[in-house]
Design a protein around this motif. Sequence first.
Motif, mmCIF file in Angstrom:
data_model
loop_
_atom_site.group_PDB
_atom_site.id
_atom_site.type_symbol
_atom_site.label_atom_id
_atom_site.label_comp_id
_atom_site.label_asym_id
_atom_site.label_seq_id
_atom_site.Cartn_x
_atom_site.Cartn_y
_atom_site.Cartn_z
ATOM 1 N N GLY A 102 0.836 -1.187 0.000
ATOM 2 C CA GLY A 102 0.000 0.000 0.000
ATOM 3 C C GLY A 102 0.870 1.235 0.000
ATOM 4 N N PRO A 103 0.289 2.382 0.387
ATOM 5 C CA PRO A 103 1.081 3.608 0.454
ATOM 6 C C PRO A 103 2.283 3.430 1.387
ATOM 7 C CG PRO A 103 -1.268 4.084 0.688
ATOM 8 C CD PRO A 103 -1.107 2.596 0.738
ATOM 9 N N ARG A 104 3.435 3.906 0.937
ATOM 10 C CA ARG A 104 4.689 3.671 1.654
ATOM 11 C C ARG A 104 4.608 4.064 3.135
ATOM 12 N NH1 ARG A 104 10.290 6.232 -0.292
ATOM 13 N NH2 ARG A 104 9.207 5.775 -2.200
ATOM 14 N N ASP A 105 4.086 5.246 3.424
ATOM 15 C CA ASP A 105 4.010 5.691 4.818
ATOM 16 C C ASP A 105 3.167 4.759 5.669
ATOM 17 O OD1 ASP A 105 5.596 7.844 4.143
ATOM 18 O OD2 ASP A 105 3.946 9.295 4.082
ATOM 19 N N GLN A 106 2.060 4.276 5.096
ATOM 20 C CA GLN A 106 1.166 3.372 5.836
ATOM 21 C C GLN A 106 1.834 2.009 6.053
ATOM 22 O OE1 GLN A 106 -1.293 4.343 7.380
ATOM 23 N NE2 GLN A 106 -2.093 6.116 6.338
ATOM 24 N N VAL A 107 2.540 1.512 5.043
ATOM 25 C CA VAL A 107 3.257 0.237 5.188
ATOM 26 C C VAL A 107 4.307 0.368 6.282
ATOM 27 C CG1 VAL A 107 4.882 -1.352 4.053
ATOM 28 C CG2 VAL A 107 2.822 -0.587 2.840
ATOM 29 N N ASN A 108 5.083 1.448 6.242
ATOM 30 C CA ASN A 108 6.133 1.639 7.249
ATOM 31 C C ASN A 108 5.554 1.777 8.653
ATOM 32 O OD1 ASN A 108 8.128 1.496 5.304
ATOM 33 N ND2 ASN A 108 8.244 3.703 5.042
ATOM 34 N N GLU A 109 4.478 2.524 8.785
ATOM 35 C CA GLU A 109 3.840 2.710 10.093
ATOM 36 C C GLU A 109 3.319 1.377 10.635
ATOM 37 O OE1 GLU A 109 -0.204 4.829 11.546
ATOM 38 O OE2 GLU A 109 1.158 6.115 10.406
ATOM 39 N N THR A 110 2.698 0.597 9.773
ATOM 40 C CA THR A 110 2.167 -0.705 10.194
ATOM 41 C C THR A 110 3.291 -1.653 10.576
ATOM 42 O OG1 THR A 110 0.212 -0.386 8.818
ATOM 43 C CG2 THR A 110 0.735 -2.662 9.465
ATOM 44 N N TYR A 111 4.361 -1.663 9.803
ATOM 45 C CA TYR A 111 5.503 -2.521 10.126
ATOM 46 C C TYR A 111 6.104 -2.146 11.480
ATOM 47 C CZ TYR A 111 10.005 -4.809 9.941
ATOM 48 O OH TYR A 111 11.112 -5.561 10.264
ATOM 49 N N ARG A 139 4.516 -0.805 13.978
ATOM 50 C CA ARG A 139 3.552 -1.264 14.992
ATOM 51 C C ARG A 139 3.675 -2.775 15.215
ATOM 52 N NH1 ARG A 139 -0.667 1.017 13.019
ATOM 53 N NH2 ARG A 139 -1.492 -0.758 11.880
ATOM 54 N N ILE A 140 3.872 -3.519 14.156
ATOM 55 C CA ILE A 140 4.051 -4.972 14.275
ATOM 56 C C ILE A 140 5.317 -5.260 15.072
ATOM 57 C CG2 ILE A 140 4.568 -7.094 12.972
ATOM 58 C CD1 ILE A 140 2.741 -5.876 10.731
ATOM 59 N N GLY A 141 6.366 -4.480 14.843
ATOM 60 C CA GLY A 141 7.616 -4.654 15.575
ATOM 61 C C GLY A 141 7.467 -4.457 17.071
ATOM 62 N N LEU A 142 6.455 -3.714 17.487
ATOM 63 C CA LEU A 142 6.195 -3.487 18.912
ATOM 64 C C LEU A 142 5.215 -4.499 19.506
ATOM 65 C CD1 LEU A 142 5.832 0.411 18.804
ATOM 66 C CD2 LEU A 142 7.829 -0.927 19.550
ATOM 67 N N ASP A 143 4.617 -5.304 18.654
ATOM 68 C CA ASP A 143 3.622 -6.293 19.083
ATOM 69 C C ASP A 143 4.328 -7.449 19.784
ATOM 70 O OD1 ASP A 143 1.737 -8.435 19.186
ATOM 71 O OD2 ASP A 143 0.683 -7.621 17.451
ATOM 72 N N GLU A 144 3.958 -7.714 21.010
ATOM 73 C CA GLU A 144 4.612 -8.757 21.815
ATOM 74 C C GLU A 144 4.375 -10.172 21.297
ATOM 75 O OE1 GLU A 144 3.453 -8.108 25.867
ATOM 76 O OE2 GLU A 144 4.594 -6.239 25.994
ATOM 77 N N ARG A 145 3.491 -10.342 20.339
ATOM 78 C CA ARG A 145 3.250 -11.669 19.761
ATOM 79 C C ARG A 145 4.302 -12.038 18.717
ATOM 80 N NH1 ARG A 145 -2.978 -10.236 18.668
ATOM 81 N NH2 ARG A 145 -1.870 -8.420 17.857
ATOM 82 N N HIS A 146 5.145 -11.064 18.344
ATOM 83 C CA HIS A 146 6.210 -11.256 17.352
ATOM 84 C C HIS A 146 7.567 -11.054 18.005
ATOM 85 C CE1 HIS A 146 3.549 -10.954 13.778
ATOM 86 N NE2 HIS A 146 2.855 -10.118 14.538
ATOM 87 N N SER A 147 8.542 -11.874 17.622
ATOM 88 C CA SER A 147 9.936 -11.631 17.999
ATOM 89 C C SER A 147 10.798 -11.874 16.764
ATOM 90 C CB SER A 147 10.370 -12.544 19.149
ATOM 91 O OG SER A 147 10.422 -13.888 18.727
ATOM 92 N N ASP A 148 12.034 -11.426 16.833
ATOM 93 C CA ASP A 148 12.985 -11.637 15.736
ATOM 94 C C ASP A 148 12.424 -11.197 14.391
ATOM 95 O OD1 ASP A 148 14.727 -12.817 17.622
ATOM 96 O OD2 ASP A 148 13.729 -14.740 17.360
ATOM 97 N N ILE A 149 11.761 -10.074 14.370
ATOM 98 C CA ILE A 149 11.163 -9.583 13.126
ATOM 99 C C ILE A 149 12.266 -9.120 12.170
ATOM 100 C CG2 ILE A 149 10.758 -7.270 14.054
ATOM 101 C CD1 ILE A 149 8.091 -7.331 12.420
ATOM 102 N N GLN A 150 12.142 -9.550 10.909
ATOM 103 C CA GLN A 150 13.181 -9.269 9.921
ATOM 104 C C GLN A 150 12.556 -8.987 8.568
ATOM 105 O OE1 GLN A 150 16.260 -12.292 9.764
ATOM 106 N NE2 GLN A 150 16.532 -11.942 7.587
ATOM 107 N N ILE A 151 12.891 -7.845 7.977
ATOM 108 C CA ILE A 151 12.417 -7.535 6.626
ATOM 109 C C ILE A 151 13.111 -8.467 5.647
ATOM 110 C CG2 ILE A 151 12.427 -5.814 4.774
ATOM 111 C CD1 ILE A 151 12.110 -3.656 6.899
ATOM 112 N N LEU A 152 12.322 -9.095 4.788
ATOM 113 C CA LEU A 152 12.863 -9.975 3.753
ATOM 114 C C LEU A 152 13.028 -9.215 2.439
ATOM 115 C CD1 LEU A 152 10.659 -13.107 4.511
ATOM 116 C CD2 LEU A 152 12.999 -12.671 5.283
#
Length: 171
Positions: free
Chosen positions: A61-70, A72-85
């Motif tokens: 989607g729009p770059r700013d929205q993708v970055n903002e969502t990513y 937020r996901i990085g702060l979500d405690e259900r995820h660890s070791d998050i890595q952009i592929l």
Amino acid sequence: MSKLLTRLTYASTATFKGNINGGIESEVARILLQSRRNNSKAKLGGVLHYGEGYFFQCLEGPRDQVNETYKRIGLDERHSDIQILTSHNVEKRMFKNWSMKYLPLEENLNRILKQNGQKKFNPYIFDNNMIEELLKACVTSIDPIADLGQEGSNKKDNAQTSWWKRFWSKK
């Protein structure tokens, strides 16, 4: 002039223990419901796969929205070791009709894993070609819970809706 679109894929490790409830892991169902609501408002699309304790997700989607969502996901405690592929600009969406499509590990995905010498689902070791192949398969695959939180869904009493009612009635 069209707005710049970005497609970002990432891998992460789930911090929760699996709890299958009606065919989908309970925490993944919560993530999907939240994602579908938020992404629709942010004009984002994509796909999520959960398997072997790992997440593979594509956001577009729009770059700013993708970055903002990513972020937020990085702060979500259900995820660890998050890595952009992968992350790159695109001219058109692959998942234009999906605020967040969900795919379980199914025949097409298993075939791609096998063709690429993978015995188990581990998105951290996917190369760019495998990611593209996987995304193309995701576009044509069926989401077993397609109506879960999707805006504009008009199916009232299908299997997905019934599953969702059963899932939340147990909470």
